[in-house]
Every structure is written in C-alpha cells, then in structure tokens.
Design a protein around this motif. Structure first.
Motif, short mmCIF file in Angstrom:
data_model
loop_
_atom_site.label_atom_id
_atom_site.label_comp_id
_atom_site.label_asym_id
_atom_site.label_seq_id
_atom_site.Cartn_x
_atom_site.Cartn_y
_atom_site.Cartn_z
N ASP A 175 37.57 4.77 14.44
CA ASP A 175 36.35 4.83 15.23
C ASP A 175 36.73 5.56 16.50
O ASP A 175 37.19 4.96 17.46
CB ASP A 175 35.82 3.43 15.53
N GLY A 176 36.65 6.89 16.46
CA GLY A 176 37.17 7.71 17.55
C GLY A 176 38.69 7.67 17.51
O GLY A 176 39.30 8.05 16.52
N ALA A 177 39.31 7.14 18.56
CA ALA A 177 40.77 7.03 18.61
C ALA A 177 41.25 5.64 18.16
O ALA A 177 42.44 5.42 17.98
CB ALA A 177 41.28 7.31 20.02
N LYS A 178 40.32 4.72 17.96
CA LYS A 178 40.67 3.34 17.59
C LYS A 178 40.91 3.23 16.09
O LYS A 178 40.04 3.56 15.28
CB LYS A 178 39.53 2.40 18.00
N GLU A 179 42.11 2.75 15.72
CA GLU A 179 42.43 2.56 14.31
C GLU A 179 41.73 1.31 13.79
O GLU A 179 41.90 0.22 14.33
CB GLU A 179 43.94 2.41 14.10
N LEU A 180 40.93 1.50 12.74
CA LEU A 180 40.23 0.38 12.12
C LEU A 180 41.03 -0.18 10.94
O LEU A 180 41.26 -1.38 10.86
CB LEU A 180 38.84 0.80 11.65
N MET A 181 41.41 0.71 10.03
CA MET A 181 42.13 0.32 8.81
C MET A 181 43.02 1.45 8.37
O MET A 181 42.72 2.62 8.63
CB MET A 181 41.15 0.01 7.67
N SER A 182 44.10 1.10 7.69
CA SER A 182 44.91 2.15 7.06
C SER A 182 45.12 1.77 5.59
O SER A 182 45.10 0.60 5.23
CB SER A 182 46.23 2.36 7.78
#
Length: 141
Positions: free
Chosen positions: A128-135
C-alpha cells in the motif's frame, strides 16, 4: 560521412533493441505462472499455527482473473494491473466454518488495501504505497 551513417545505424539498432528488452519486462508475466504462497503479513514472519487449514495463496491468471485460498476459504475474483499499480478483488468466497482466529479475515482485508507490488528474487510483495502488506513466494520454494 560514411562513419556518420554507420553511427546512425548503430544508434537506431540500439534504440530498437532496448525497446524490445523493455517490452519483455511485462508486469503481468511477473505475476502469472506461479502459485504464490503467503510468507509474511505486515512485515512479520507467519505463525503457521494461525493457518491450520493451510497457508493462503494467490494465483494470477490471464484475463485479470484471480483465484486463491485465504486460510480457510477459497476465492475467485479479479485483479487490475497498470504498470506496478495493482488492485485485487477476492470476489466470490466459499463459506466454510473456520476455526477461531482472525488470520483469514486479516488476509482478506489486506488484499483490498493493495495498491502496488514488487517482485524480486522469487518474492512477491504486495504494498500500500511504501507499506508492506504481505509477501508471497512461489509454491515449492
């Protein structure tokens, strides 16, 4: 004059060959062809005990179709891709009774927050932009 003409041909050749290599970096080809298995949530390593029915996964298919498993229920939806901008819609979801916990609902909620992605060294990161949600990693790796 002959050197100038030869240099022009070389420049034209390099221009077209570089355009060809850019076209091979199709973002869709980075997503499709793998069954992507969840490896982290919000930057934290997964606790497999939160997913007793199996780890969630995503499968991006041609035509903007998305299929997957959220930890208890399967889903069949769609995705939209423009460059590295990505939006996911899990769509229809089975309605199995799931064990306690909110891991599946967290996965589904995070899917709706995805705005972009990156793929590097067999790892798909949804952001979400620069925020990591899931990998995710390809199944079997």
């Amino acid at each position: 004059m002959k050197k100038l003409i030869n240099l022009s041909f070389v420049l034209v050749f390099l221009t077209f060959s570089s355009c060809d290599s850019v076209s091979k970096l199709n973002p869709l080809s980075l997503l499709t062809g793998n069954n992507w298995v969840l490896s982290s949530l919000l930057g934290d390593k997964l606790n497999p005990n939160n997913f007793t029915s199996g780890l969630p996964f995503l499968n991006f298919m041609d035509g903007g179709k998305l299929a997957g498993f959220a930890g208890c229920n399967n889903f069949s939806g769609s995705f939209q891709l423009e460059g590295t901008s990505l939006s996911l819609d899990p769509g229809a979801m089975t309605k199995k009774a799931c064990e306690r916990g909110n891991a599946e609902s967290e996965v589904v909620a995070l899917l709706s927050q995805v705005k972009n992605f990156k793929v590097a060294k067999d790892k798909l990161t949804l952001l979400d932009g620069a925020k990591e949600l899931m990998s995710f990693v390809p199944q079997g790796k």
